[in-house]
Design a protein around this motif. Structure first.
Motif, short mmCIF file in Angstrom:
data_model
loop_
_atom_site.label_atom_id
_atom_site.label_comp_id
_atom_site.label_asym_id
_atom_site.label_seq_id
_atom_site.Cartn_x
_atom_site.Cartn_y
_atom_site.Cartn_z
N PHE A 77 -8.91 20.92 39.60
CA PHE A 77 -9.35 22.29 39.41
C PHE A 77 -8.20 23.14 38.90
N ARG A 78 -8.42 23.81 37.77
CA ARG A 78 -7.37 24.60 37.14
C ARG A 78 -7.66 26.09 37.25
N CYS A 118 -9.91 19.11 46.91
CA CYS A 118 -8.82 18.93 47.87
C CYS A 118 -7.87 20.12 47.77
N THR A 119 -7.63 20.79 48.89
CA THR A 119 -6.78 21.98 48.92
C THR A 119 -5.30 21.65 48.74
N CYS A 135 -3.91 11.29 49.34
CA CYS A 135 -3.59 12.48 48.55
C CYS A 135 -2.16 12.40 48.03
N PRO A 136 -1.90 12.80 46.79
CA PRO A 136 -0.52 12.79 46.28
C PRO A 136 0.40 13.78 46.99
N ALA A 142 -7.74 16.92 51.82
CA ALA A 142 -8.31 17.95 52.70
C ALA A 142 -9.44 18.65 51.94
N ALA A 143 -10.65 18.51 52.46
CA ALA A 143 -11.84 19.04 51.77
C ALA A 143 -12.04 20.52 52.02
N ALA A 144 -12.50 21.22 50.98
CA ALA A 144 -12.87 22.63 51.10
C ALA A 144 -13.86 22.97 49.99
N GLY A 145 -14.57 24.09 50.20
CA GLY A 145 -15.41 24.62 49.14
C GLY A 145 -16.75 23.93 48.98
#
Length: 202
Positions: A77-78, A118-119, A135-136, A142-145
């Motif tokens: 997401f940008r 992922c936040t 996760c890098p 971590a999930a959100a939205g």
């Protein structure tokens, strides 16, 4: 009445016997008809309101600014001032289409839900297992939205791109259209499994 010009072009009366004058309806009939018209009007208003609400919900059911990263091949997401964390180092680098991803709509046989933002890395990952992949930015995603619902195994069109795949090592979504498979946060290149996702773009 002509609805385009506003003119009244009704045909002139033809010769013949004049119709008998109508009897004036009683008070009960007038009230009954008025109530009936009010009910029809209310029903039409409710239907129109429901249609407008459905149209607004449909318009809100996509999120743009999802991009391909040229370094890891993942979808990220940008929409923030920075570009998250890339497994190839530093932040993601965007290129190509501006993907407009459906969310919070029913899953179907050709659309899978449980894809999340992922936040920590800003990537999209599958949130359908007991753990959240790799996760890098360290540890698990971590999930959100939104609950994103990704179309899969349908024909590609001028407004969509196929060859987006699930990586069973990091649980991320990445582009599988090159000779190599990008960079996975679990090490080396992404693995490939599952559906062929077909992502809509602007």
């Amino acid at each position: 009445m002509d609805f385009l010009t506003g003119r009244n072009d009704e045909a002139q009366p033809q010769p013949g016997p004049r119709p008998r004058p109508r009897e004036e309806p009683g008070r009960r009939a007038v009230l009954t008809r008025a109530l009936g018209l009010a009910t029809v009007g209310l029903g039409a208003a409710v239907t129109a309101g429901a249609t407008a609400t459905a149209a607004q919900a449909s318009a809100r059911a996509n999120q743009a600014d999802w991009r391909f990263c040229t370094k890891c091949y993942g979808l990220f997401f940008r929409g923030y001032s920075d570009d998250g964390r890339c497994p190839a180092g530093a932040s993601h680098d965007s290129a190509g289409y501006n993907f407009n991803i459906p969310h919070d709509i029913p899953e179907t046989p050709t659309a899978q839900h449980n894809w999340r933002f992922c936040t920590k890395c800003y990537g999209m990952f599958f949130w359908g297992y007991s753990d959240n992949g790799r996760c890098p930015a360290g540890a698990a995603h971590a999930a959100a939205g939104y609950d994103f619902v990704l179309p899969h195994d349908i024909p590609e069109t001028a407004g969509s791109q196929r060859n987006w795949r699930f990586c069973p090592r990091c649980y991320g979504l990445y582009y599988y259209g090159y000779l190599t498979n990008g960079r996975c946060p679990a090490g080396n290149a992404h693995g490939m499994a599952g559906y062929d996702f077909v992502l809509p773009h602007l």
